[in-house]
Design a protein around this motif. Structure first.
Motif, PDB file in Angstrom:
ATOM      1  N   SER A   1       0.775  -1.495  -0.380  1.00 53.21           N
ATOM      2  CA  SER A   1       0.318  -0.280   0.190  1.00 53.21           C
ATOM      3  C   SER A   1       1.051   1.377  -0.258  1.00 53.21           C
ATOM      4  N   TRP A   2       1.705   1.444   0.837  1.00 54.08           N
ATOM      5  CA  TRP A   2       3.202   2.447   0.656  1.00 54.08           C
ATOM      6  C   TRP A   2       3.301   2.443  -0.268  1.00 54.08           C
ATOM      7  N   ALA A   3       3.902   1.320  -1.630  1.00 56.69           N
ATOM      8  CA  ALA A   3       3.831   1.760  -2.762  1.00 56.69           C
ATOM      9  C   ALA A   3       2.940   2.032  -3.464  1.00 56.69           C
ATOM     10  N   LEU A   4       1.487   2.082  -4.083  1.00 55.64           N
ATOM     11  CA  LEU A   4       0.923   2.444  -4.567  1.00 55.64           C
ATOM     12  C   LEU A   4       0.636   3.748  -4.350  1.00 55.64           C
ATOM     13  N   GLN A   5       0.986   4.340  -2.934  1.00 56.19           N
ATOM     14  CA  GLN A   5       0.634   5.673  -2.109  1.00 56.19           C
ATOM     15  C   GLN A   5       2.144   6.746  -3.278  1.00 56.19           C
ATOM     16  N   GLN A   6       3.228   5.870  -3.493  1.00 54.95           N
ATOM     17  CA  GLN A   6       4.037   6.659  -4.074  1.00 54.95           C
ATOM     18  C   GLN A   6       3.795   6.363  -5.489  1.00 54.95           C
ATOM     19  N   LEU A   7       2.863   5.631  -6.161  1.00 59.57           N
ATOM     20  CA  LEU A   7       2.645   5.730  -7.154  1.00 59.57           C
ATOM     21  C   LEU A   7       1.546   6.857  -7.450  1.00 59.57           C
ATOM     22  N   TYR A   8       0.360   7.069  -6.315  1.00 62.93           N
ATOM     23  CA  TYR A   8      -0.083   8.346  -6.851  1.00 62.93           C
ATOM     24  C   TYR A   8       0.624  10.064  -6.623  1.00 62.93           C
ATOM     25  N   ALA A   9       1.268   9.739  -5.561  1.00 59.62           N
ATOM     26  CA  ALA A   9       2.278  10.758  -5.726  1.00 59.62           C
ATOM     27  C   ALA A   9       3.210  11.314  -6.580  1.00 59.62           C
ATOM     28  N   SER A  10       3.581   9.921  -7.818  1.00 59.99           N
ATOM     29  CA  SER A  10       5.201  10.177  -8.802  1.00 59.99           C
ATOM     30  C   SER A  10       4.383  11.792  -9.579  1.00 59.99           C
ATOM     31  N   GLU A  11       5.178  11.979 -10.453  1.00 58.27           N
ATOM     32  CA  GLU A  11       5.234  12.936 -11.686  1.00 58.27           C
ATOM     33  C   GLU A  11       4.227  13.283 -12.442  1.00 58.27           C
ATOM     34  N   TYR A  12       3.717  11.791 -12.465  1.00 58.10           N
ATOM     35  CA  TYR A  12       3.072  11.716 -13.784  1.00 58.10           C
ATOM     36  C   TYR A  12       1.434  11.092 -13.162  1.00 58.10           C
ATOM     37  N   VAL A  13       1.028  11.393 -11.883  1.00 58.51           N
ATOM     38  CA  VAL A  13      -0.845  11.566 -11.431  1.00 58.51           C
ATOM     39  C   VAL A  13      -0.940  12.974 -11.664  1.00 58.51           C
ATOM     40  N   HIS A  14      -1.832  13.035 -11.634  1.00 64.18           N
ATOM     41  CA  HIS A  14      -2.527  14.141 -11.194  1.00 64.18           C
ATOM     42  C   HIS A  14      -4.028  14.017 -10.767  1.00 64.18           C
ATOM     43  N   LYS A  15      -4.729  15.109 -10.069  1.00 64.97           N
ATOM     44  CA  LYS A  15      -5.016  15.341  -8.650  1.00 64.97           C
ATOM     45  C   LYS A  15      -7.223  14.435  -9.804  1.00 64.97           C
ATOM     46  N   ASP A  16      -6.882  14.635 -10.865  1.00 63.86           N
ATOM     47  CA  ASP A  16      -8.483  13.899 -11.434  1.00 63.86           C
ATOM     48  C   ASP A  16      -8.254  12.501 -11.861  1.00 63.86           C
ATOM     49  N   ASP A  17      -6.679  12.759 -11.744  1.00 63.36           N
ATOM     50  CA  ASP A  17      -7.201  10.583 -12.270  1.00 63.36           C
ATOM     51  C   ASP A  17      -7.324   9.755 -11.533  1.00 63.36           C
ATOM     52  N   LYS A  18      -7.778   8.652 -12.322  1.00 62.51           N
ATOM     53  CA  LYS A  18      -8.495   7.891 -11.610  1.00 62.51           C
ATOM     54  C   LYS A  18      -7.676   6.246 -11.775  1.00 62.51           C
ATOM     55  N   PHE A  19      -7.845   5.245 -10.556  1.00 65.68           N
ATOM     56  CA  PHE A  19      -6.707   4.267 -11.111  1.00 65.68           C
ATOM     57  C   PHE A  19      -8.399   3.178 -11.109  1.00 65.68           C
ATOM     58  N   LEU A  20      -7.833   2.381 -12.094  1.00 71.28           N
ATOM     59  CA  LEU A  20      -8.377   0.478 -11.608  1.00 71.28           C
ATOM     60  C   LEU A  20      -7.732  -0.190 -11.476  1.00 71.28           C
ATOM     61  N   CYS A  21      -8.138  -1.420 -11.417  1.00 74.79           N
ATOM     62  CA  CYS A  21      -7.513  -2.938 -11.401  1.00 74.79           C
ATOM     63  C   CYS A  21      -8.595  -3.859 -11.649  1.00 74.79           C
ATOM     64  N   TRP A  22      -8.454  -4.680 -11.878  1.00 77.98           N
ATOM     65  CA  TRP A  22      -8.899  -6.327 -11.829  1.00 77.98           C
ATOM     66  C   TRP A  22      -7.870  -6.957 -11.024  1.00 77.98           C
ATOM     67  N   PRO A  23      -9.033  -7.433  -9.290  1.00 78.76           N
ATOM     68  CA  PRO A  23      -8.193  -8.119  -8.754  1.00 78.76           C
ATOM     69  C   PRO A  23      -8.187  -9.674  -9.260  1.00 78.76           C
ATOM     70  N   SER A  24      -7.125 -10.511  -9.674  1.00 78.98           N
ATOM     71  CA  SER A  24      -7.256 -11.533  -9.534  1.00 78.98           C
ATOM     72  C   SER A  24      -5.583 -12.535  -9.510  1.00 78.98           C
ATOM     73  N   PRO A  25      -5.509 -13.215  -8.144  1.00 77.76           N
ATOM     74  CA  PRO A  25      -4.396 -13.615  -8.364  1.00 77.76           C
ATOM     75  C   PRO A  25      -3.796 -14.748  -9.447  1.00 77.76           C
ATOM     76  N   VAL A  26      -2.734 -14.194  -9.396  1.00 78.02           N
ATOM     77  CA  VAL A  26      -1.564 -14.512 -10.514  1.00 78.02           C
ATOM     78  C   VAL A  26      -0.857 -15.201 -10.075  1.00 78.02           C
ATOM     79  N   PRO A  27       0.916 -16.265 -10.470  1.00 82.05           N
ATOM     80  CA  PRO A  27       0.039 -17.574 -10.716  1.00 82.05           C
ATOM     81  C   PRO A  27      -1.826 -17.795 -10.160  1.00 82.05           C
ATOM     82  N   ARG A  28      -1.995 -18.752 -11.149  1.00 80.37           N
ATOM     83  CA  ARG A  28      -3.095 -18.979 -10.711  1.00 80.37           C
ATOM     84  C   ARG A  28      -3.099 -19.825  -9.868  1.00 80.37           C
TER      85      ARG A  28
END
Ligand SMILES: [Zn+2]
Length: 585
Positions: free
Chosen positions: A105-132
């Motif tokens: 979760s800390w790493a995700l916070q770093q992503l949100y804080a990175s230069e690529y991300v702006h306030k309005d941007d949204k994050f999507l995910c498809w939770p699935s365990p891989v390898p299956r």
């Protein structure tokens, strides 16, 4: 186009002593690409699966995820998903020995804080365990991952399998307790204990008139048979609709379907018959738009007839005949105001204005043309209308030719002002003897030198589509014209005015770099190659953390916080070789 649109971001979690602890991989969609949002993603990729489930070709949220009684899920996501850039979080992985410390979760916070991300941007995910994992562990592993994403603020988008995150702490998704988040309802399996009967097989196999007797006989023996769900919850009405069986649907309706039959979504797809049908029509349209060079051919008449039958039986307001319904809906019109079912009132205004502008502006530089010499390339190349004349004709672009081209635009504008569709045929008919001597002469010269009506039509359509000067922001007549889904459908417009989608229609350029065709990617190569080609230049940002910081984290207790996709991690690792050293940390 794809490399500018899609960007692969790999954020490595580096530790000064222990080295790499894991990484977060995400794809950034830089722009929604007007109407090509789905086309920039390769089909058969996770990106396409998520993207197309949630968004349409404009990159806007599917309307049923906002308004659909069931499909909207908890309703925390709405049209704000259309704003900002999108990040698809593909992989959050932490080495097993470093899990349970909040690193993910800390790493995700770093992503949100990175230069690529702006306030309005949204994050999507498809939770699935891989390898299956082995199937008996699947549910536990899956639930664990869903739980992780919910803990870090992700909530389900509608009733889909996908989750999204907003950085705005006041967003409804952020204020919804994770335990109240929506989960799909699987109870249908208990409502349909009936095995699939002979009636179902007959309906899905026999579309001839014989099916009428088969259904009537079955109904005579057991009147309840026309309502009974099969083991997946699908009723005969669903089967008739999904197998395009008009005779069967008509017969079932005549025998007396109930409200329950029309509204039941207690089935594997969670869709009513009408919703299932709309979904199929939407999918088939998008498939044609993406994969067929001739583009979408309009909704199938059979599907439209099924839809008309269903809606009539359900008491929707309907035109007098099914044929009328079909011609109104063929090209996706929902406003009932589209000329021919496809040309919306606003598009009509845009096209007319573009034709008028074309008629005027092609004459802008005509005084610069030396008599008996063609116009200089520099005036043609960057002109919004002249550049639609193919290169090989540029040597013939004398004053008279350009005047003739202008007359073509004015003819088109005249037709449109009388609500007549401009095509080669109507324009030529209108042009005959409708102009003065000089205009007629220049028109003849234009056609003699192989000028075509289509060049003007293409220029007009593209100008109207691009609306380079935002002409209509404050335009009252335009705003008064009713708004409709077809306002943006210029591919249909171009096809209808006779611009064959298999041909190219400009603009043309004398400079080779401008004329270069769009780069296409070969999808036959190995997946690694595909990834590299797909994402183009890779961005890699390493993040370093120190021991104290990671231990101070909120202390995740579950071990399932990792979504490690073995295959793709390897490939991404390969693709990023040598880049990680260049990171900014
Ligand atoms: Zn319409």
């Amino acid at each position: 186009m794809h490399p500018e649109t899609l960007q692969l971001l790999t954020l490595s979690i580096l530790h000064p002593k222990h080295g790499k602890l894991g990484d977060v991989t995400a794809v950034l969609v830089n722009s929604r690409c007007s109407n090509l949002f789905l086309e920039v993603m390769d089909i058969d990729t996770e990106l396409f699966t998520i993207g197309s489930a949630i968004f349409d070709k404009y990159g806007e949220i599917r309307p049923w995820l906002v308004d659909g009684e069931y499909s909207k899920g908890s309703g925390v996501w709405g049209r704000e998903l259309n704003d900002g850039k999108l990040f698809f979080v593909f992989c959050v992985s932490v080495e097993p020995q470093y899990r349970n410390q909040g690193i993910a979760s800390w790493a995700l916070q770093q992503l949100y804080a990175s230069e690529y991300v702006h306030k309005d941007d949204k994050f999507l995910c498809w939770p699935s365990p891989v390898p299956r994992p082995p199937s008996e562990q699947w549910v536990t592993a899956f639930d664990g991952i869903v739980d992780f994403f919910r803990k870090v603020g992700y909530r389900r988008v509608g009733a889909t399998a996908f989750f999204a995150y907003s950085q705005d702490p006041d967003h409804p998704s952020r204020t919804k307790d994770r335990l109240d988040d929506f989960d799909p309802d699987y109870t249908f399996s208990t409502s349909g204990p009936h095995p699939r009967s002979a009636l179902y097989d007959a309906i899905s196999a026999d579309k001839s008139e014989n099916i009428v007797q088969v259904i009537q006989d079955a109904h005579a023996k057991d009147p309840s048979c026309i309502h009974q769900p099969d083991s997946h919850g699908f009723r005969p009405i669903h089967i008739a609709v999904m197998s395009d069986n008009l005779h069967a649907l008509r017969t079932l309706i005549a025998l007396g379907l109930t409200d329950d039959d029309f509204h039941s979504r207690q089935n594997g797809d969670h869709l009513t018959p009408l919703e299932a049908l709309s979904g199929e029509m939407c999918e088939s349209r998008e498939f044609q738009e993406i994969f067929k060079r001739e583009g979408w051919e309009g909704h199938s008449n059979t599907k439209l007839q099924l839809e008309a039958m269903l809606k009539r039986a359900m008491g929707h307001p309907m035109p007098a005949t099914d044929d009328e319904y079909i011609s109104k809906k063929k090209w996706g019109c929902t406003c009932d105001k589209c000329h021919g079912g496809w040309l919306s009132p606003r598009t009509m205004i845009r096209l007319h204005d573009a034709a008028e502008v074309g008629g005027d502006t092609v004459l802008d530089d005509i005084d610069e043309v030396v008599p008996r010499e063609p116009m200089e390339t520099v005036f043609i190349e960057f002109h919004p209308f002249l550049s639609y004349i193919p290169l090989r004709l540029w040597r013939d672009m004398y004053k008279t030719f350009i005047s003739g081209y202008s007359v073509v635009f004015r003819t088109i504008a005249r037709l449109l002002s009388r609500c007549i569709l401009p095509t080669e045929t109507t324009v030529l008919a209108e042009a005959v003897d409708n102009f003065d001597y000089f205009e007629n002469k220049s028109l003849k010269f234009y056609f003699d030198k192989e000028g075509r009506v289509e060049y003007a039509l293409a220029a007009m359509a593209n100008y109207a589509e691009e609306d380079p000067f935002d002409l209509y922001v404050d335009d009252e007549p335009f705003k008064k014209a009713s708004r409709g889904v077809n306002d943006r459908e210029f591919d249909i417009v171009k096809k209808m005015i006779g611009l064959n989608p298999k041909e190219t229609w400009g603009p043309y350029s004398a400079s080779p770099e401008r004329a270069e065709p769009m780069r296409m990617f070969d999808s036959d190569d190995s997946e690694a190659e595909e990834l590299k080609a797909f994402f183009g230049e890779e961005e890699s940002g390493g993040e370093e953390i120190d021991e104290e910081e990671s231990e101070e984290e909120e202390g995740e207790e579950e071990s399932e916080e990792e979504e490690g996709e073995e295959e793709s991690t390897e490939e991404q690792g390969e693709a990023s070789t040598g880049e990680e050293d260049m990171d900014d940390s």
